[in-house]
Scaffold this active site. Structure first.
Site, PDB file in Angstrom:
ATOM      1  N   ARG A 209       5.420  -3.851   3.736  1.00 36.72           N
ATOM      2  CA  ARG A 209       5.143  -4.023   2.313  1.00 36.72           C
ATOM      3  C   ARG A 209       5.912  -2.965   1.525  1.00 36.72           C
ATOM      4  NH1 ARG A 209      -0.550  -3.233  -0.998  1.00 36.72           N
ATOM      5  NH2 ARG A 209       0.235  -1.120  -1.173  1.00 36.72           N
TER       6      ARG A 209
ATOM      7  N   TYR B 129      -0.098   1.965  -8.682  1.00 39.23           N
ATOM      8  CA  TYR B 129      -0.714   1.477  -7.455  1.00 39.23           C
ATOM      9  C   TYR B 129       0.303   1.385  -6.309  1.00 39.23           C
ATOM     10  CZ  TYR B 129      -2.252  -1.483  -3.812  1.00 39.23           C
ATOM     11  OH  TYR B 129      -2.525  -1.935  -2.552  1.00 39.23           O
TER      12      TYR B 129
ATOM     13  N   ASP C 228       2.774  -6.363  -3.395  1.00 38.13           N
ATOM     14  CA  ASP C 228       1.457  -6.560  -4.007  1.00 38.13           C
ATOM     15  C   ASP C 228       1.558  -6.271  -5.499  1.00 38.13           C
ATOM     16  OD1 ASP C 228      -1.226  -6.671  -4.635  1.00 38.13           O
ATOM     17  OD2 ASP C 228      -1.876  -5.343  -3.019  1.00 38.13           O
TER      18      ASP C 228
ATOM     19  N   HIS D   8      -1.018  -6.605  -7.448  1.00 32.17           N
ATOM     20  CA  HIS D   8      -2.339  -6.020  -7.705  1.00 32.17           C
ATOM     21  C   HIS D   8      -2.976  -6.494  -9.019  1.00 32.17           C
ATOM     22  CE1 HIS D   8      -5.409  -2.956  -6.625  1.00 32.17           C
ATOM     23  NE2 HIS D   8      -4.935  -3.196  -5.431  1.00 32.17           N
TER      24      HIS D   8
ATOM     25  N   GLU E  82       1.692 -10.863  -3.435  1.00 24.22           N
ATOM     26  CA  GLU E  82       0.228 -10.814  -3.376  1.00 24.22           C
ATOM     27  C   GLU E  82      -0.400 -10.571  -4.746  1.00 24.22           C
ATOM     28  OE1 GLU E  82      -0.986  -7.803  -0.633  1.00 24.22           O
ATOM     29  OE2 GLU E  82      -3.025  -7.722  -1.416  1.00 24.22           O
TER      30      GLU E  82
ATOM     31  N   GLU F 271      -8.272 -10.703  -1.659  1.00 25.10           N
ATOM     32  CA  GLU F 271      -8.931  -9.516  -1.097  1.00 25.10           C
ATOM     33  C   GLU F 271     -10.222  -9.163  -1.840  1.00 25.10           C
ATOM     34  OE1 GLU F 271      -5.674  -6.694  -1.491  1.00 25.10           O
ATOM     35  OE2 GLU F 271      -6.724  -5.674  -3.097  1.00 25.10           O
TER      36      GLU F 271
ATOM     37  N   ARG G 181      -6.300 -13.699   1.818  1.00 22.18           N
ATOM     38  CA  ARG G 181      -6.277 -12.243   1.958  1.00 22.18           C
ATOM     39  C   ARG G 181      -7.635 -11.618   2.248  1.00 22.18           C
ATOM     40  NH1 ARG G 181      -3.910  -8.569   3.209  1.00 22.18           N
ATOM     41  NH2 ARG G 181      -3.793  -7.143   1.479  1.00 22.18           N
TER      42      ARG G 181
ATOM     43  N   GLU H 129      -2.695  -7.059   7.878  1.00 20.62           N
ATOM     44  CA  GLU H 129      -2.372  -5.768   7.251  1.00 20.62           C
ATOM     45  C   GLU H 129      -2.940  -4.644   8.122  1.00 20.62           C
ATOM     46  OE1 GLU H 129      -4.282  -5.229   3.452  1.00 20.62           O
ATOM     47  OE2 GLU H 129      -2.898  -3.652   2.844  1.00 20.62           O
TER      48      GLU H 129
ATOM     49  N   TRP I 231      -6.520  -3.172 -12.875  1.00 20.62           N
ATOM     50  CA  TRP I 231      -5.928  -2.211 -11.920  1.00 20.62           C
ATOM     51  C   TRP I 231      -5.633  -2.899 -10.600  1.00 20.62           C
ATOM     52  CZ3 TRP I 231      -7.200  -0.315  -7.085  1.00 20.62           C
ATOM     53  CH2 TRP I 231      -6.348   0.717  -6.619  1.00 20.62           C
TER      54      TRP I 231
HETATM   55  O1  KDG Z   1     -10.157  -0.848  -2.196  1.00 19.13           O
HETATM   56  C1  KDG Z   1      -9.035  -1.366  -2.837  1.00 19.13           C
HETATM   57  C2  KDG Z   1      -7.878  -1.386  -1.877  1.00 19.13           C
HETATM   58  O2  KDG Z   1      -8.287  -1.873  -0.646  1.00 19.13           O
HETATM   59  C3  KDG Z   1      -6.755  -2.247  -2.378  1.00 19.13           C
HETATM   60  O3  KDG Z   1      -6.264  -1.670  -3.551  1.00 19.13           O
HETATM   61  C4  KDG Z   1      -5.668  -2.340  -1.326  1.00 19.13           C
HETATM   62  O4  KDG Z   1      -4.600  -4.080  -2.534  1.00 19.13           O
HETATM   63  C5  KDG Z   1      -4.766  -3.495  -1.490  1.00 19.13           C
HETATM   64  C6  KDG Z   1      -4.059  -3.978  -0.294  1.00 19.13           C
HETATM   65  O5  KDG Z   1      -3.393  -4.988  -0.428  1.00 19.13           O
HETATM   66  O6  KDG Z   1      -4.185  -3.358   0.746  1.00 19.13           O
HETATM   67 MG    MG Z   2      -3.731  -6.029  -2.176  1.00 19.93          MG
END
Ligand code: KDG
Ligand code: MG
Length: 412
Positions: free
Chosen positions: A147, A159, A220, A222, A246, A272, A293, A349, A412
């Site tokens: 990644r 991030y 990602d 995010h 992602e 996620e 995810r 991951e 975020w």
């Molecule tokens: O707790 C939040 C994290 O697990 C996250 O920000 C991690 O986005 C993430 C990832 O893809 O691992």
């Molecule tokens: Mg993520």
């Protein structure tokens, strides 16, 4: 096999983890991960006050019945706290069943569908030289898929980039990227979508030029983009052949992905922060994503995530289970057993935990040549050292939040 003891263990070796430990009347133990990053104590309370009293005296063999009982009898369904608590119970019961059978959990799920699990790691750098070093270091550690996250000019912290502030907050422990920071308040980060969209394609072009066309690359976003911005990013990254892009949009609005999908062939991964199969209903049925995810820890355990993945399999959608450092070694083991057994595994991951964490959780998984395997110990293959865990009491920590230049709070 009656459950006669249930303990909730909170420990903070490197970071906070919540673990449920069940013991049966014939002395078998099972553990489950209930860690919800930044909201750990909410799950502790849900488990301690409401779930543990209901577990005592139940037949530990009845995994499905216990799952349905905890889910339906609460009346208040779904949500990250509830589903993490149910996940911990589910994992612990699969662990016990494996130990009772003398088999690793993946054997109980139908046996191995492959020899090992392709895993990706997190390379990051605030600029290209730092990013390239990080990619090389991951390749040296055996990663065959990586990644890519980078700094964006003009933004102070962002991030996915390991930063010195993070290391200091983590007592100098080197995590690839640990977003939660210890302290009484969440850290504030800044965000600018236009700068990000301008910068990222050039980074992928540079990475492809440096590392060639073969290396599977992931990214990602995010949750920060609008549907049309996400479509623009997907299109602009097409020449760099991503394995996946992602969380392009905030996950709540499933329909947003329809617009993204109409504009780009870049594969999409999401989920996620989803908790149940119902969060995926539309995006799986309409084939709006390519990878699921969810973590076992946040989606009701092995029993429920297997259901999500079986549904996804009908549409050729594969697994890409969440595995950052806030998934404990127990949650990671559960993901490995599930991933090894299902047919539609995609990628896992995998970020390494710190040395203190590995002392608290004794693990039997292997990492060979870019592939994970959960090992053949009965159950999940992870033992919790409760004395070692006791050395590291809970430390308050929060995930950061974003503000735009004008002060508006942003995703975020
Ligand atoms: O707790 C939040 C994290 O697990 C996250 O920000 C991690 O986005 C993430 C990832 O893809 O691992
Ligand atoms: Mg993520």
């Amino acid at each position: 096999m009656i459950i006669d003891k249930a303990e909730v263990v909170v420990t903070s070796p490197d970071r906070n983890f919540v673990t449920l430990k069940l013991t049966t009347d014939d002395g078998l133990t099972g553990i489950g991960d209930a860690t919800l990053n930044g909201r750990e104590l909410a799950v502790v309370s849900y488990l301690t006050e409401h779930v543990v009293p209901l577990l005592l005296g139940r037949d530990a063999h009845r995994i499905e019945d216990t799952w349905q009982f905890l889910y339906r009898s609460a009346y208040w369904r779904r949500g990250p706290v509830t589903m993490a608590a149910i996940a911990a119970v589910d994992m612990a019961l699969w662990d016990i069943k494996g130990k009772a059978a003398g088999m690793p959990v993946y054997q109980l799920l139908g046996g191995a569908s492959r020899n090992g699990l392709l895993a990706y790691g997190h390379a990051s750098g605030k600029d290209l030289p730092e990013l390239f070093d990080s990619v090389r270091s991951h390749q040296e550690q055996g990663y065959r898929a990586i990644r890519i996250q980078t700094g964006v000019p003009g933004l102070k912290s962002i991030y996915g980039i390991a930063s010195n502030a993070t290391y200091e907050a983590m007592d100098g422990v080197r995590y690839d990227h640990e977003p939660a920071q210890r302290g009484a308040r969440p850290a504030e980060e800044d965000w600018d979508t236009r700068s990000y969209l301008r910068h990222v394609p050039g980074v992928f072009e540079a990475v492809r030029n440096e590392f060639g066309p073969e290396l599977p690359l992931l990214h990602d976003a995010h949750h920060r983009l609008t549907p049309i911005q996400a479509a623009q990013l997907g299109k602009s990254l097409e020449p760099y052949d991503l394995f996946w892009l992602e969380d392009v949009t905030p996950a709540e609005n499933q329909e947003a992905l329809r617009l993204v999908r109409q504009h780009t062939t870049t594969p999409l991964a999401i989920g996620e922060i989803f908790n149940t199969v119902w969060d995926y209903q539309q995006i799986i049925r309409e084939q709006l994503i390519d990878y699921v995810r969810s973590a076992v820890t946040h989606t009701g355990g092995i029993s429920h995530l297997r259901r999500v993945l079986d549904y996804a399999a009908q549409y050729q959608i594969k697994s890409g289970m969440h595995g950052p450092t806030d998934i404990s070694p127990v949650g990671m083991a559960a993901a490995m057993h599930l991933g090894l057994s299902i047919h539609n595994f995609g990628i896992q991951e995998y970020m390494k935990h710190g040395a203190k964490t590995d002392e608290v959780f004794r693990q039997s998984f292997t990492w060979t040549d870019g592939f994970l395997h959960p090992g053949d110990a009965p159950g999940l293959g992870v033992e919790l050292d409760v004395d070692e865990a006791g050395k590291y009491p809970y430390v308050q920590a929060y995930l950061p939040f974003n503000r735009l230049a004008d002060g508006t709070v942003h995703d975020w």
